[in-house]
Design an enzyme around this catalytic site. Structure first.
Site, short mmCIF file in Angstrom:
data_model
loop_
_atom_site.label_atom_id
_atom_site.label_comp_id
_atom_site.label_asym_id
_atom_site.label_seq_id
_atom_site.Cartn_x
_atom_site.Cartn_y
_atom_site.Cartn_z
CG HIS A 92 -27.61 21.70 8.37
ND1 HIS A 92 -28.34 22.23 7.36
CD2 HIS A 92 -28.36 21.84 9.49
CE1 HIS A 92 -29.48 22.70 7.85
NE2 HIS A 92 -29.52 22.47 9.13
CG HIS A 112 -34.79 20.46 9.81
ND1 HIS A 112 -33.75 20.01 9.04
CD2 HIS A 112 -34.39 21.64 10.33
CE1 HIS A 112 -32.77 20.88 9.08
NE2 HIS A 112 -33.12 21.87 9.86
CG HIS A 121 -30.33 23.02 14.29
ND1 HIS A 121 -31.39 22.15 14.21
CD2 HIS A 121 -29.95 23.26 13.01
CE1 HIS A 121 -31.64 21.89 12.93
NE2 HIS A 121 -30.79 22.54 12.18
CG HIS A 242 -35.00 27.94 11.45
ND1 HIS A 242 -35.40 26.86 10.70
CD2 HIS A 242 -33.65 27.90 11.45
CE1 HIS A 242 -34.34 26.18 10.31
NE2 HIS A 242 -33.26 26.79 10.75
CG HIS A 246 -32.29 28.66 6.80
ND1 HIS A 246 -30.96 28.38 6.57
CD2 HIS A 246 -32.53 28.23 8.06
CE1 HIS A 246 -30.43 27.80 7.64
NE2 HIS A 246 -31.36 27.69 8.56
CU1 C2O Z 1 -31.17 22.59 10.14
CU2 C2O Z 1 -31.41 26.32 10.13
O1 C2O Z 1 -31.61 24.45 9.81
#
Ligand code: C2O
Length: 347
Positions: A92, A112, A121, A242, A246
């Site tokens: 990631h 992203h 993802h 999202h 995070h």
């Molecule tokens: Cu690459 Cu939840 O992010």
């Protein structure tokens, strides 16, 4: 314009990259991946059982113990092993912060804030799931999804606060029974539980329905190879819940709200995979509504033929095209259906 090339990482170029706050970070594999043989992705044998992902809050102690055992095994593998837990987390870091250059370009390849977000993802979680299944000798193993879009899922699932599921770098004020804030923007809203739930559902309606009527609004902008293509337009769900969740999960005592709050460290927290399983599930929900099923979201061959690299459960370096990431039936997993209370929560 460079609309005919492909978007992919140049595996011979791994270098230092930058965190969200522009701090240098290095997360390259210990050996150059360009020296490894590459296998074209193949769908698994159709006789393999389908993996059914279920909401995290419904998991029983047997399941919790099994998945925990696999996490411990992955953490014990040496870092040289691509199945090591930290190596998976660093995938990631590599792809989110731009550790590879784009093929035929000096641009940093990042997944992203564009149409690469959902498919990359999906496959990261897909291989995590298959790796866990392989380590457990269980080809039915499916990751849990953290269904924070339903009131039943609007707290950190309890087992993520125990044993190998713990990440010490989380915001202590956001541990259960605190209700998630799915549009968290680094400021506490100070709402009571009922109000927060209502606010979450209304926000979900905006991100899934009213704000996501065009494909690019939901999927993210069309990034093309080369300089012309450096679009920066995350889809509705990518932006929030999202990104918001995070940041909400990560620790306010860390400079970038690590671990979950920063790309380079997010997947060090085991809850990352349950969070992303829910993101992935919401993609399938949106797609069913918009395309009634199987048409591709975009017909641009630059998208369909672009590809990602991952290590599979047999430690082979696999190249998978985006066109093979679009149908979860073919990928042989599915989601147990739950209610979508936000569908009726138009603000
Ligand atoms: Cu690459 Cu939840 O992010």
């Amino acid at each position: 314009k460079h609309r005919h090339g492909l978007l992919a990482a140049d595996l011979s170029t791994c270098h230092r990259s930058l965190t969200n706050a522009d701090v240098p970070v290095y997360c390259c594999p210990p050996k150059r991946e360009s020296d490894e043989p590459v296998y074209d992705f193949q769908f698994s044998n159709p006789t393999e059982p389908k993996r059914i992902r279920r909401p995290a809050y419904l998991m029983d102690e047997d399941y919790i113990a099994k998945y925990e055992k696999a996490i411990k095994i992955m953490k014990q593998f040496p870092y040289e092993d691509p199945l090591n837990f930290m190596r998976q987390a660093d995938m990631h870091c590599i792809y989110c912060n731009g550790a590879y250059n784009q093929l035929n370009s000096s641009y940093w390849y990042k997944i992203h804030r564009s149409w690469l977000f959902f498919p990359w993802h999906r496959i990261h979680v897909y291989f995590h799931e298959r790796i866990v299944g392989k380590l457990l000798g269980d080809d039915t193993f499916a990751v849990p999804y953290w269904n924070w879009d339903h009131p039943d899922g609007m707290v950190i699932p309890e087992f993520y606060t125990r044993g190998a599921y713990v990440d010490k770098d989380r915001d202590r004020a956001h541990l259960p029974p605190e209700i998630v804030d799915d549009s968290f923007d680094y400021v506490e809203k100070g709402l009571g539980p009922e109000e927060q739930i209502a606010s979450n559902l209304a926000f979900m309606y905006t991100q899934m329905v009213s704000g996501a009527k065009k494909t690019e609004l939901f999927m993210g902008c069309k990034r093309f190879p080369g300089e012309e293509g450096d679009c920066d337009g995350p889809g509705t769900i990518e932006l929030a819940p999202h990104n918001a969740l995070h940041a909400w999960v990560g620790s306010g005592l860390q400079p970038e709200r690590e671990n979950m709050g920063a790309f380079y460290s997010a997947a060090r927290d085991p809850i990352f995979y349950a969070h992303h399983a829910n993101i992935d599930r919401l993609w399938t929900v949106w797609k069913l509504k918009r395309f009634k099923g199987h048409e591709p979201e975009f017909v641009d061959t630059v998208w369909l033929d672009s590809y990602f690299y991952f290590h599979d459960e047999n430690r082979r370096l696999v190249r998978i095209k985006i066109r093979d990431c679009l149908d979860i039936e073919k990928l042989n997993y599915g989601y147990e259906e739950v209610e979508l209370p936000w569908l009726n929560a138009r603000p």
